[in-house]
Design a protein around this motif. Structure first.
Motif, PDB file in Angstrom:
ATOM      1  N   GLU A 108      -0.399 -10.540 -13.381  1.00 17.25           N
ATOM      2  CA  GLU A 108       0.116  -9.534 -14.571  1.00 17.25           C
ATOM      3  C   GLU A 108      -1.574  -8.574 -14.595  1.00 17.25           C
ATOM      4  N   ILE A 109      -1.727  -7.407 -14.643  1.00 13.18           N
ATOM      5  CA  ILE A 109      -2.365  -6.287 -13.929  1.00 13.18           C
ATOM      6  C   ILE A 109      -2.050  -5.258 -14.574  1.00 13.18           C
ATOM      7  N   ALA A 110      -2.637  -4.694 -16.343  1.00 10.74           N
ATOM      8  CA  ALA A 110      -2.795  -3.606 -17.329  1.00 10.74           C
ATOM      9  C   ALA A 110      -2.879  -2.707 -15.847  1.00 10.74           C
ATOM     10  N   LEU A 111      -2.790  -1.267 -16.595  1.00 11.55           N
ATOM     11  CA  LEU A 111      -2.501  -0.275 -15.405  1.00 11.55           C
ATOM     12  C   LEU A 111      -2.351   0.860 -16.553  1.00 11.55           C
ATOM     13  N   PHE A 112      -3.626   1.923 -16.334  1.00  3.65           N
ATOM     14  CA  PHE A 112      -3.239   3.172 -16.889  1.00  3.65           C
ATOM     15  C   PHE A 112      -2.896   4.082 -16.073  1.00  3.65           C
ATOM     16  N   LEU A 113      -2.720   5.226 -16.435  1.00  8.60           N
ATOM     17  CA  LEU A 113      -2.712   6.836 -15.854  1.00  8.60           C
ATOM     18  C   LEU A 113      -3.552   8.276 -17.312  1.00  8.60           C
ATOM     19  N   THR A 114      -4.551   8.734 -16.479  1.00 11.13           N
ATOM     20  CA  THR A 114      -4.964   9.676 -16.244  1.00 11.13           C
ATOM     21  C   THR A 114      -5.017  10.901 -15.456  1.00 11.13           C
ATOM     22  N   ASP A 115      -4.969  11.893 -16.789  1.00 10.83           N
ATOM     23  CA  ASP A 115      -5.122  12.881 -16.675  1.00 10.83           C
ATOM     24  C   ASP A 115      -6.429  13.926 -15.726  1.00 10.83           C
ATOM     25  N   VAL A 116      -5.853  15.152 -15.408  1.00 15.26           N
ATOM     26  CA  VAL A 116      -7.576  15.865 -14.692  1.00 15.26           C
ATOM     27  C   VAL A 116      -8.949  15.775 -15.189  1.00 15.26           C
ATOM     28  N   ASP A 117      -8.685  15.787 -16.674  1.00 16.22           N
ATOM     29  CA  ASP A 117      -9.660  15.980 -17.610  1.00 16.22           C
ATOM     30  C   ASP A 117     -10.167  14.255 -17.898  1.00 16.22           C
ATOM     31  N   GLY A 118      -8.974  13.356 -17.543  1.00 14.71           N
ATOM     32  CA  GLY A 118      -9.728  11.869 -17.838  1.00 14.71           C
ATOM     33  C   GLY A 118      -9.198  11.207 -18.851  1.00 14.71           C
ATOM     34  N   LYS A 119      -8.219  11.518 -19.346  1.00 13.95           N
ATOM     35  CA  LYS A 119      -7.301  10.999 -20.623  1.00 13.95           C
ATOM     36  C   LYS A 119      -6.306  11.036 -20.097  1.00 13.95           C
ATOM     37  N   VAL A 120      -5.998   8.869 -20.979  1.00 18.17           N
ATOM     38  CA  VAL A 120      -5.645   8.130 -21.168  1.00 18.17           C
ATOM     39  C   VAL A 120      -4.235   9.075 -21.217  1.00 18.17           C
ATOM     40  N   ILE A 121      -2.973   9.216 -19.850  1.00 19.33           N
ATOM     41  CA  ILE A 121      -1.648   9.796 -20.737  1.00 19.33           C
ATOM     42  C   ILE A 121      -0.310   8.572 -20.817  1.00 19.33           C
ATOM     43  N   ALA A 122      -0.842   7.088 -20.138  1.00 12.64           N
ATOM     44  CA  ALA A 122       0.342   6.186 -19.393  1.00 12.64           C
ATOM     45  C   ALA A 122      -0.079   5.103 -19.814  1.00 12.64           C
ATOM     46  N   LYS A 123       0.331   3.923 -20.376  1.00  9.09           N
ATOM     47  CA  LYS A 123      -0.456   2.519 -20.292  1.00  9.09           C
ATOM     48  C   LYS A 123       0.688   1.363 -19.946  1.00  9.09           C
ATOM     49  N   GLN A 124       0.645   0.497 -19.498  1.00  9.76           N
ATOM     50  CA  GLN A 124       1.252  -0.393 -19.104  1.00  9.76           C
ATOM     51  C   GLN A 124       0.916  -1.765 -18.229  1.00  9.76           C
ATOM     52  N   SER A 125       1.621  -2.690 -18.469  1.00 13.11           N
ATOM     53  CA  SER A 125       1.299  -3.709 -17.331  1.00 13.11           C
ATOM     54  C   SER A 125       2.529  -3.988 -16.501  1.00 13.11           C
ATOM     55  N   PHE A 126       2.089  -4.330 -15.261  1.00  9.08           N
ATOM     56  CA  PHE A 126       2.266  -4.613 -14.179  1.00  9.08           C
ATOM     57  C   PHE A 126       3.134  -6.600 -13.645  1.00  9.08           C
ATOM     58  N   ASP A 127       3.291  -6.882 -12.864  1.00  9.89           N
ATOM     59  CA  ASP A 127       3.322  -8.255 -12.485  1.00  9.89           C
ATOM     60  C   ASP A 127       3.546  -7.670 -11.118  1.00  9.89           C
ATOM     61  N   PHE A 128       1.972  -8.294 -10.595  1.00 16.38           N
ATOM     62  CA  PHE A 128       1.798  -7.956  -9.265  1.00 16.38           C
ATOM     63  C   PHE A 128       1.812  -8.952  -8.154  1.00 16.38           C
ATOM     64  N   ALA A 129       2.448 -10.358  -8.771  1.00 18.95           N
ATOM     65  CA  ALA A 129       2.920 -11.060  -7.926  1.00 18.95           C
ATOM     66  C   ALA A 129       4.017 -10.853  -7.228  1.00 18.95           C
ATOM     67  N   GLN A 130       4.310  -9.327  -7.311  1.00 21.53           N
ATOM     68  CA  GLN A 130       6.359  -8.346  -7.005  1.00 21.53           C
ATOM     69  C   GLN A 130       5.805  -8.032  -5.788  1.00 21.53           C
ATOM     70  N   LEU A 131       4.236  -7.578  -5.829  1.00 26.70           N
ATOM     71  CA  LEU A 131       4.181  -6.890  -4.029  1.00 26.70           C
ATOM     72  C   LEU A 131       3.602  -8.405  -3.396  1.00 26.70           C
ATOM     73  N   GLY A 132       3.246  -9.489  -3.174  1.00 24.84           N
ATOM     74  CA  GLY A 132       3.448 -10.170  -2.472  1.00 24.84           C
ATOM     75  C   GLY A 132       2.098 -10.809  -2.300  1.00 24.84           C
ATOM     76  N   VAL A 133       1.614 -11.065  -1.099  1.00 23.19           N
ATOM     77  CA  VAL A 133       0.755 -11.321  -0.567  1.00 23.19           C
ATOM     78  C   VAL A 133      -0.480 -10.121  -0.535  1.00 23.19           C
ATOM     79  N   ILE A 134      -1.301  -9.563  -0.872  1.00 19.93           N
ATOM     80  CA  ILE A 134      -1.674  -8.671   0.415  1.00 19.93           C
ATOM     81  C   ILE A 134      -2.722  -8.612   1.758  1.00 19.93           C
ATOM     82  N   PRO A 135      -2.357  -8.563   2.796  1.00 20.87           N
ATOM     83  CA  PRO A 135      -3.750  -8.862   4.252  1.00 20.87           C
ATOM     84  C   PRO A 135      -4.624  -8.427   3.883  1.00 20.87           C
ATOM     85  N   ALA A 136      -6.298  -8.842   4.334  1.00 23.39           N
ATOM     86  CA  ALA A 136      -6.922  -8.179   4.847  1.00 23.39           C
ATOM     87  C   ALA A 136      -6.500  -7.333   4.584  1.00 23.39           C
TER      88      ALA A 136
END
Length: 302
Positions: A108-136
């Motif tokens: 699980e990793i927390a992500l955020f979105l920022t607009d063009v001025d760098g202002k945070v416009i969204a924040k949420q955690s996601f389960d990156f295990a769903q992405l599976g193993v990412i190859p090299a």
């Protein structure tokens, strides 16, 4: 999968947000001079996906637009945001990329979105295990759905926005020692403070909390207290003036006053900073009957 319908020929790769992998994975492997070169990530699909040929063309087109990464980086490359008309959620299209020389899987990793001025416009955690193993040295397309209640604005940004890892949340809540405290405390005292910080209840998002850790009634009637100023924000807070009340075990206010902090007291994001305050006897109330078997510090309500 329904995921494929989100990616279109008209999509374009936007801003990239890369971090050193040690921010997520701990110490990273050092690269030799020969290895310290730009890495072009290869398109990677989840092993469970059955990607139609036409959709492979779209993904390849987008992957070819990605900028190379430095060694040992993890990155999120923005593509597009589509609002779900029914729910108000934002479906955020992006590439999760790795320039590591070995496969990587995350939790699980927390992500955020920022607009063009760098202002945070969204924040949420996601389960990156769903992405599976990412190859090299690869890039995997994904849709991160930011729920409506995680959004800090109603307007979907047109361009210049970024999706990024919330590094502050990843490192966990930590002890923040002022320079003078760093010099005055020995290793055992610092370790005890770290233990106290880690044992306290988790702060709510954006919560600022004052936790008493030590009090001393002096011979002249002054009351000295030491607090942990706990910052649950993902940004530093600056304290210039701080009104405080001290309440004893019987819910009696035994000291109250306002402290002007010069220089400004900075408490770093997602940390707890110990600080000592001295209430002169003129700001205390019947300390001789105060019960400090249990006490709290609070900011008085206006």
């Amino acid at each position: 999968m329904g995921l494929f319908s989100f990616f279109k020929k008209s999509d374009k790769v936007g801003k990239d947000s890369a971090i050193d992998s040690k921010e997520l994975l701990g110490a990273s492997k050092k690269e030799t001079a020969a290895q310290a070169q730009a890495i072009h990530t290869k398109l990677s699909f989840h092993p469970d996906w059955n990607v139609p040929q036409e959709q492979k063309y779209v993904f390849n087109f987008l992957a070819n637009e990605l900028e190379p990464l430095k060694p040992n980086q993890l990155s999120l490359a923005a593509i597009n945001i589509e609002e779900d008309a029914a729910t108000g959620d934002w479906n955020v299209k992006a590439f999760f990329r790795s320039s590591l020389s070995q496969p990587v899987s995350l939790k699980e990793i927390a992500l955020f979105l920022t607009d063009v001025d760098g202002k945070v416009i969204a924040k949420q955690s996601f389960d990156f295990a769903q992405l599976g193993v990412i190859p090299a040295e690869s890039a995997r397309p994904w849709v991160f759905t930011f729920k409506k209640d995680s959004l800090l604005t109603d307007a979907v940004p047109a361009e210049g926005w970024k999706i990024a890892f919330n590094i502050v949340s990843l490192r966990g809540h930590q002890l923040d020692l002022d320079t003078q405290w760093e010099k005055q405390l020995n290793d055992a005292q610092k370790e005890e403070l770290r233990r106290v910080v880690s044992s306290l209840p988790k702060l709510r998002d954006k919560e600022v909390n004052f936790t008493g850790i030590q009090q001393h009634v002096m011979d002249n009637g002054n009351l000295q207290i030491t607090l942990l100023i706990r910052n649950g924000n993902d940004r530093d807070i600056n304290l210039e003036q701080l009104p405080l009340e001290i309440v004893d075990a019987h819910a009696r206010v035994v000291a109250s006053g306002t402290f002007k902090l010069d220089p400004v007291l900075v408490v770093r994001a997602n940390t707890s900073k110990p600080w000592t305050f001295m209430f002169p006897s003129t700001l205390t109330h019947e300390l001789h009957t105060a019960d400090f078997t249990r006490w709290t510090a609070r900011v008085p309500q206006q």
